[in-house]
Design a protein around this motif. Sequence first.
Motif, short mmCIF file in Angstrom:
data_model
loop_
_atom_site.label_atom_id
_atom_site.label_comp_id
_atom_site.label_asym_id
_atom_site.label_seq_id
_atom_site.Cartn_x
_atom_site.Cartn_y
_atom_site.Cartn_z
N ALA A 1 2.05 -23.90 104.27
CA ALA A 1 1.93 -23.01 103.11
C ALA A 1 0.47 -22.73 102.73
O ALA A 1 0.18 -21.73 102.09
CB ALA A 1 2.67 -23.60 101.92
N PHE A 2 -0.44 -23.61 103.12
CA PHE A 2 -1.83 -23.48 102.69
C PHE A 2 -2.71 -22.96 103.83
O PHE A 2 -2.68 -23.48 104.93
CB PHE A 2 -2.36 -24.84 102.21
N GLN A 3 -3.48 -21.95 103.52
CA GLN A 3 -4.40 -21.35 104.50
C GLN A 3 -5.71 -22.14 104.51
O GLN A 3 -5.94 -23.00 103.67
CB GLN A 3 -4.66 -19.89 104.13
N ASP A 4 -6.58 -21.78 105.45
CA ASP A 4 -7.90 -22.41 105.52
C ASP A 4 -8.70 -22.08 104.27
O ASP A 4 -8.64 -20.97 103.75
CB ASP A 4 -8.65 -21.95 106.76
N ILE A 5 -9.47 -23.06 103.82
CA ILE A 5 -10.28 -22.91 102.62
C ILE A 5 -11.73 -23.19 103.01
O ILE A 5 -12.01 -24.27 103.56
CB ILE A 5 -9.83 -23.91 101.53
N PRO A 6 -12.64 -22.26 102.76
CA PRO A 6 -14.05 -22.51 103.12
C PRO A 6 -14.58 -23.77 102.46
O PRO A 6 -14.34 -24.02 101.27
CB PRO A 6 -14.77 -21.27 102.59
N GLY A 7 -15.27 -24.60 103.22
CA GLY A 7 -15.88 -25.81 102.69
C GLY A 7 -14.91 -26.97 102.49
O GLY A 7 -15.27 -27.98 101.89
N PHE A 8 -13.70 -26.82 102.95
CA PHE A 8 -12.67 -27.86 102.76
C PHE A 8 -12.14 -28.28 104.12
O PHE A 8 -11.72 -27.44 104.91
CB PHE A 8 -11.53 -27.30 101.90
N ILE B 1 -2.52 -33.15 96.02
CA ILE B 1 -2.39 -31.70 95.88
C ILE B 1 -3.36 -31.12 94.85
O ILE B 1 -3.83 -30.00 95.00
CB ILE B 1 -0.92 -31.31 95.59
N GLY B 2 -3.73 -31.91 93.85
CA GLY B 2 -4.71 -31.45 92.85
C GLY B 2 -6.05 -31.12 93.48
O GLY B 2 -6.70 -30.13 93.12
N GLU B 3 -6.47 -31.95 94.42
CA GLU B 3 -7.74 -31.70 95.13
C GLU B 3 -7.68 -30.35 95.84
O GLU B 3 -8.63 -29.57 95.81
CB GLU B 3 -8.00 -32.82 96.13
N LEU B 4 -6.56 -30.09 96.47
CA LEU B 4 -6.38 -28.83 97.18
C LEU B 4 -6.41 -27.64 96.21
O LEU B 4 -7.05 -26.62 96.48
CB LEU B 4 -5.06 -28.86 97.95
N GLU C 1 -13.40 -23.33 93.61
CA GLU C 1 -14.23 -23.86 94.69
C GLU C 1 -15.60 -24.30 94.18
O GLU C 1 -16.15 -25.30 94.63
CB GLU C 1 -14.38 -22.82 95.79
N GLU C 2 -16.16 -23.56 93.23
CA GLU C 2 -17.48 -23.89 92.72
C GLU C 2 -17.50 -25.24 91.99
O GLU C 2 -18.53 -25.88 91.89
CB GLU C 2 -18.01 -22.78 91.80
#
Length: 154
Positions: free
Chosen positions: A93-100, A139-142, A149-150
């Motif tokens: 369900a979750f796509q790639d996240i820059p910096g993660f 999941i909170g971290e995600l 993101e900032e």
Amino acid sequence: MSLESLFKGSPNLPNIPKVVQELIKQFNDPHSNVDEISKKIQMDQVLSAKIMRLANSARYGAGRKIASIDSAVVMLGIDTLKTLVVASGITGAFQDIPGFDKKQFWRDSFMIASISKLIAKHTDSDPETAFTIGMMRNIGELLIHIYHEESAVK
């Protein structure tokens, strides 16, 4: 960052695929049967491939070739299928996240989920529920990385 600001984006949270949602309902329905579950799994090519790969793995295959979803469902059993379906639905369900580091995040989540399941087997708790809770633990971290993101620690 307040919790309120974090959850303002919650209506836009990634959705678990409909077939996964329906399978979870079937797993929890005492009147559901293997044929219904097999038919539902066959509606999703990626999920079907994952189930066939697991059924034919060294751990489960035991030297024989499983050629159908029906056979894989019977051989793996409901508990294993439920774990695989939940894990597949959540991770997909979750796509790639820059910096993660998504790969490390899911590796850690699966490790905690597996440990939770193992501990639950030695208590009066349901191992599959413990696995799901272990998967959802971070999941909170995600969410922070997706919507703020900032504010995320890099």
